[in-house]
Design a protein around this motif. Structure first.
Motif, mmCIF file in Angstrom:
data_model
loop_
_atom_site.group_PDB
_atom_site.id
_atom_site.type_symbol
_atom_site.label_atom_id
_atom_site.label_comp_id
_atom_site.label_asym_id
_atom_site.label_seq_id
_atom_site.Cartn_x
_atom_site.Cartn_y
_atom_site.Cartn_z
ATOM 1 N N GLU A 223 0.792 -1.592 0.055
ATOM 2 C CA GLU A 223 0.182 0.167 0.280
ATOM 3 C C GLU A 223 1.245 1.060 0.310
ATOM 4 O O GLU A 223 0.431 2.344 -0.438
ATOM 5 C CB GLU A 223 -0.909 0.082 1.471
ATOM 6 N N THR A 224 1.641 0.929 0.614
ATOM 7 C CA THR A 224 2.735 1.789 0.144
ATOM 8 C C THR A 224 3.665 2.504 -1.107
ATOM 9 O O THR A 224 3.318 2.057 -1.398
ATOM 10 C CB THR A 224 4.517 1.695 1.497
ATOM 11 N N ALA A 225 2.993 3.790 -1.766
ATOM 12 C CA ALA A 225 3.430 4.949 -2.474
ATOM 13 C C ALA A 225 4.153 5.401 -2.788
ATOM 14 O O ALA A 225 5.017 5.998 -1.792
ATOM 15 C CB ALA A 225 1.891 5.781 -2.544
ATOM 16 N N ALA A 226 4.947 5.286 -4.341
ATOM 17 C CA ALA A 226 6.367 5.809 -4.654
ATOM 18 C C ALA A 226 5.309 6.130 -5.543
ATOM 19 O O ALA A 226 5.011 6.049 -6.746
ATOM 20 C CB ALA A 226 6.834 4.879 -5.155
ATOM 21 N N ARG A 227 5.227 8.513 -5.398
ATOM 22 C CA ARG A 227 4.556 8.867 -6.584
ATOM 23 C C ARG A 227 6.097 10.037 -7.761
ATOM 24 O O ARG A 227 6.262 10.091 -7.099
ATOM 25 C CB ARG A 227 3.354 10.031 -6.116
ATOM 26 N N LYS A 228 5.166 9.836 -8.937
ATOM 27 C CA LYS A 228 6.785 10.352 -9.690
ATOM 28 C C LYS A 228 6.114 11.940 -9.441
ATOM 29 O O LYS A 228 5.524 12.159 -9.335
ATOM 30 C CB LYS A 228 6.020 9.612 -10.829
ATOM 31 N N ASP A 229 7.375 12.833 -9.104
ATOM 32 C CA ASP A 229 7.648 14.227 -9.200
ATOM 33 C C ASP A 229 8.692 14.732 -9.733
ATOM 34 O O ASP A 229 9.745 14.509 -8.949
ATOM 35 C CB ASP A 229 7.395 14.423 -7.603
ATOM 36 N N GLY A 230 8.466 15.059 -10.960
ATOM 37 C CA GLY A 230 9.355 15.325 -11.540
ATOM 38 C C GLY A 230 10.605 14.152 -12.474
ATOM 39 O O GLY A 230 10.270 13.579 -12.968
ATOM 40 N N GLY A 231 11.677 14.760 -11.491
ATOM 41 C CA GLY A 231 13.182 13.136 -11.412
ATOM 42 C C GLY A 231 12.789 12.472 -10.694
ATOM 43 O O GLY A 231 13.777 11.604 -10.609
ATOM 44 N N ASP A 232 12.000 12.820 -9.599
ATOM 45 C CA ASP A 232 11.868 12.264 -8.304
ATOM 46 C C ASP A 232 11.004 11.574 -7.749
ATOM 47 O O ASP A 232 9.738 10.799 -8.669
ATOM 48 C CB ASP A 232 12.666 12.697 -6.982
ATOM 49 N N TYR A 233 10.709 10.460 -6.988
ATOM 50 C CA TYR A 233 9.330 9.206 -6.107
ATOM 51 C C TYR A 233 9.105 10.054 -4.965
ATOM 52 O O TYR A 233 10.657 11.188 -3.990
ATOM 53 C CB TYR A 233 9.842 8.190 -6.588
ATOM 54 N N LEU A 234 8.242 10.494 -4.637
ATOM 55 C CA LEU A 234 7.897 10.889 -3.044
ATOM 56 C C LEU A 234 7.275 9.011 -2.983
ATOM 57 O O LEU A 234 6.004 9.469 -2.889
ATOM 58 C CB LEU A 234 7.161 12.145 -3.454
ATOM 59 N N ILE A 235 7.727 9.098 -1.150
ATOM 60 C CA ILE A 235 6.951 8.021 -0.934
ATOM 61 C C ILE A 235 6.637 8.187 0.402
ATOM 62 O O ILE A 235 6.552 8.982 1.280
ATOM 63 C CB ILE A 235 8.358 6.803 -0.656
ATOM 64 N N THR A 236 4.672 7.938 0.178
ATOM 65 C CA THR A 236 4.504 7.820 1.722
ATOM 66 C C THR A 236 3.770 6.216 2.180
ATOM 67 O O THR A 236 3.377 5.876 0.471
ATOM 68 C CB THR A 236 3.392 8.809 1.276
ATOM 69 N N GLY A 237 3.702 6.284 3.397
ATOM 70 C CA GLY A 237 3.356 5.144 3.722
ATOM 71 C C GLY A 237 4.083 4.164 5.409
ATOM 72 O O GLY A 237 4.039 5.575 5.495
ATOM 73 N N ALA A 238 3.334 3.497 5.389
ATOM 74 C CA ALA A 238 4.618 2.981 6.868
ATOM 75 C C ALA A 238 4.696 1.276 6.994
ATOM 76 O O ALA A 238 3.770 0.616 5.821
ATOM 77 C CB ALA A 238 3.428 3.078 7.573
ATOM 78 N N LYS A 239 5.174 1.026 7.289
ATOM 79 C CA LYS A 239 6.162 -0.432 7.350
ATOM 80 C C LYS A 239 6.580 -1.356 9.061
ATOM 81 O O LYS A 239 7.091 -0.018 10.090
ATOM 82 C CB LYS A 239 7.655 -0.649 6.733
ATOM 83 N N SER A 240 5.861 -2.569 8.671
ATOM 84 C CA SER A 240 5.658 -2.665 10.057
ATOM 85 C C SER A 240 7.158 -3.662 10.565
ATOM 86 O O SER A 240 7.731 -4.193 9.544
ATOM 87 C CB SER A 240 4.468 -3.129 10.881
ATOM 88 N N VAL A 241 7.917 -3.888 11.736
ATOM 89 C CA VAL A 241 8.490 -4.746 11.907
ATOM 90 C C VAL A 241 9.727 -5.080 10.812
ATOM 91 O O VAL A 241 10.127 -6.402 10.056
ATOM 92 C CB VAL A 241 7.754 -6.473 11.474
ATOM 93 N N VAL A 242 10.240 -3.784 11.089
ATOM 94 C CA VAL A 242 11.000 -3.956 10.252
ATOM 95 C C VAL A 242 13.008 -4.086 11.063
ATOM 96 O O VAL A 242 13.156 -3.749 11.993
ATOM 97 C CB VAL A 242 11.680 -2.223 9.532
ATOM 98 N N LEU A 243 13.763 -5.157 10.497
ATOM 99 C CA LEU A 243 14.297 -6.082 11.099
ATOM 100 C C LEU A 243 15.174 -5.118 11.260
ATOM 101 O O LEU A 243 16.120 -4.519 10.399
ATOM 102 C CB LEU A 243 14.716 -7.166 10.843
ATOM 103 N N HIS A 244 16.279 -4.876 12.991
ATOM 104 C CA HIS A 244 16.751 -3.842 12.732
ATOM 105 C C HIS A 244 16.887 -2.464 12.016
ATOM 106 O O HIS A 244 17.746 -1.651 11.305
ATOM 107 C CB HIS A 244 18.052 -4.622 12.957
ATOM 108 N N GLY A 245 15.682 -1.698 11.517
ATOM 109 C CA GLY A 245 15.198 -1.445 11.251
ATOM 110 C C GLY A 245 15.662 0.455 11.982
ATOM 111 O O GLY A 245 15.589 1.353 11.696
ATOM 112 N N ASP A 246 16.159 -0.426 13.449
ATOM 113 C CA ASP A 246 16.795 1.817 14.343
ATOM 114 C C ASP A 246 16.976 1.813 13.903
ATOM 115 O O ASP A 246 18.222 2.737 15.074
ATOM 116 C CB ASP A 246 15.422 1.199 15.567
ATOM 117 N N SER A 247 18.369 0.523 14.003
ATOM 118 C CA SER A 247 19.792 0.472 13.697
ATOM 119 C C SER A 247 20.724 0.935 11.900
ATOM 120 O O SER A 247 21.552 0.998 12.376
ATOM 121 C CB SER A 247 20.729 -0.222 14.666
ATOM 122 N N ALA A 248 19.626 0.731 11.184
ATOM 123 C CA ALA A 248 19.402 0.791 9.747
ATOM 124 C C ALA A 248 20.484 1.875 9.430
ATOM 125 O O ALA A 248 20.030 3.210 9.972
ATOM 126 C CB ALA A 248 18.420 -0.360 8.869
#
Length: 382
Positions: A138-163
């Motif tokens: 469901e997390t979306a990546a919307r094209k904006d010119g030459g970039d992407y805008l990412i909006t959404g939420a992810k859960s249980v990201v293993l070691h996501g707090d130290s990455a």
């Protein structure tokens, strides 16, 4: 077929097991878990000094040129030690995206940082409603010119707090369960719009809830085809499951060894309880489950690098199914044969069973993979 380790692989196995045996006892692990990071920075540096971070990367990219067997050796040793460091998240998952989906420029920039231990990675894929389906995004990546805008939420990201950087699945087109329109983007955790909440899981490992609020990333942050990266995700996850299965074998082996030792020293009616035939039968059941898990893990490891997606998936489904079944049998018997002490926080066997439970739930539990294997026609389709 020769299943013996080569001389170099045997040296690697001995070196890793010796390091962990000398410096990663159960009491040391508890101290590492209580630290602010939740793992040992000193051990992380030692892994890097031994070349473990560089192990799976090609020599041309600054790595050592190891393959799935070398990863299996390291992961099994980490399982035996109940190691807490983010090796799986960084080297196996993050490294998998670098190896299989990275451009020459991306590899040249990032692999040396992973190899020397200065960059830690994570993979943000799970969402609140996704269960075990990799294509539910469901997390979306919307094209904006030459970039992407990412909006959404992810859960249980293993070691996501130290990455330092996180691979994120995000939808560039289609509905939330379409199998196309999924991209993989590498996001810096310090980018505006990224917020993290870290926590300790039941097995002592760390994870994080991560939200993205119009996080701007350049097109160069995409790994693979932004419109069709699900095959890349599946291949990385297949290799990760093979590595997790190897860790599970290490966990099961440790539980079996602890239980045998306990049966020899715990006495009842004046004799060691291991003299009772019914308990010997339980120990044999544990051994059989361990060896079955080891065999299917070897097969999954050998298939991990296969370009045949269907055959690789069958091997992975079979390994995860057997690991889930056998791990539960070994864990439950280990707890039961230890009696009350097996339930205490002060004794190691319960912690091993917690880790085994979390391995079963990572990237699909026993039931999920059993259904997938049945849908594929079994391990050896006719």
């Amino acid at each position: 077929m020769d299943f013996d380790l080569s001389e170099e692989q045997s040296i690697l196995k001995d070196a890793v097991e010796r390091l962990l045996a000398d410096r990663y006892g159960f009491e040391e692990r508890k101290r590492h878990m209580a630290s602010p990071e939740g793992w040992s920075a000193d051990m992380w540096d030692r892994y890097a000094e031994m070349g473990l971070m560089a192990l799976p990367f090609a020599e041309d990219d600054g790595g050592i040129g190891g393959g799935p067997v070398e990863t299996m050796i390291v992961m099994e040793a980490l399982g035996k030690a109940l190691a807490l460091e983010p090796y799986f998240a960084t080297v196996v998952l993050g490294g998998g995206f670098l190896r299989l989906g990275g451009s020459a420029e991306q590899k040249a920039e990032l692999i040396p940082q992973v190899a020397d231990g200065s960059l830690k990675l994570a993979f943000a894929q799970v969402e609140r409603n996704s269960r075990f389906d990799l294509h539910h995004v469901e997390t979306a990546a919307r094209k904006d010119g030459g970039d992407y805008l990412i909006t959404g939420a992810k859960s249980v990201v293993l070691h996501g707090d130290s990455a330092g950087k996180i691979f994120v699945t995000a939808r560039t087109a289609g509905d939330m369960r379409d199998k196309t329109g999924i991209g993989v983007f590498l996001v810096d955790v310090n980018a505006p719009g990224v917020s993290r909440r870290g926590y300790v899981m039941q097995d002592g490992q760390r994870a994080a809830e991560i939200s993205f609020d119009n996080v701007r990333v350049p097109a160069s942050a995409a790994f693979g085809d932004p419109a069709n990266s699900l095959p890349l995700v599946r291949r990385v996850v297949d290799q990760a499951i093979a590595a997790l299965s190897a860790e599970a074998v290490g966990v099961m082996s440790a539980m079996h060894g602890l239980t045998l030792d306990y049966l020899k020293v715990r006495k009842q009616f004046g004799v060691p309880i291991g003299a009772f035939q019914v308990l010997q039968h339980k120990a044999v059941d544990m051994y059989v489950a361990l060896e079955q898990a080891r065999s299917i893990t070897l097969y999954a490891t050998m298939m991990a690098d296969s370009d045949e997606d269907t055959e690789r998936a069958r091997a992975v489904h079979a390994a995860k199914t057997e690991i889930g079944r056998g791990g539960r049998l070994v864990g439950e018997n280990a707890i039961q044969l230890h009696g009350g002490v097996g339930m205490t926080m002060e004794y190691a066997v319960g912690h091993y069973f917690k880790r085994m439970t979390m391995i079963d739930l990572t990237f699909g539990d026993h039931d999920f993979h059993l259904r997938a294997l049945a849908d594929a026609g079994g391990l050896m389709a006719v």
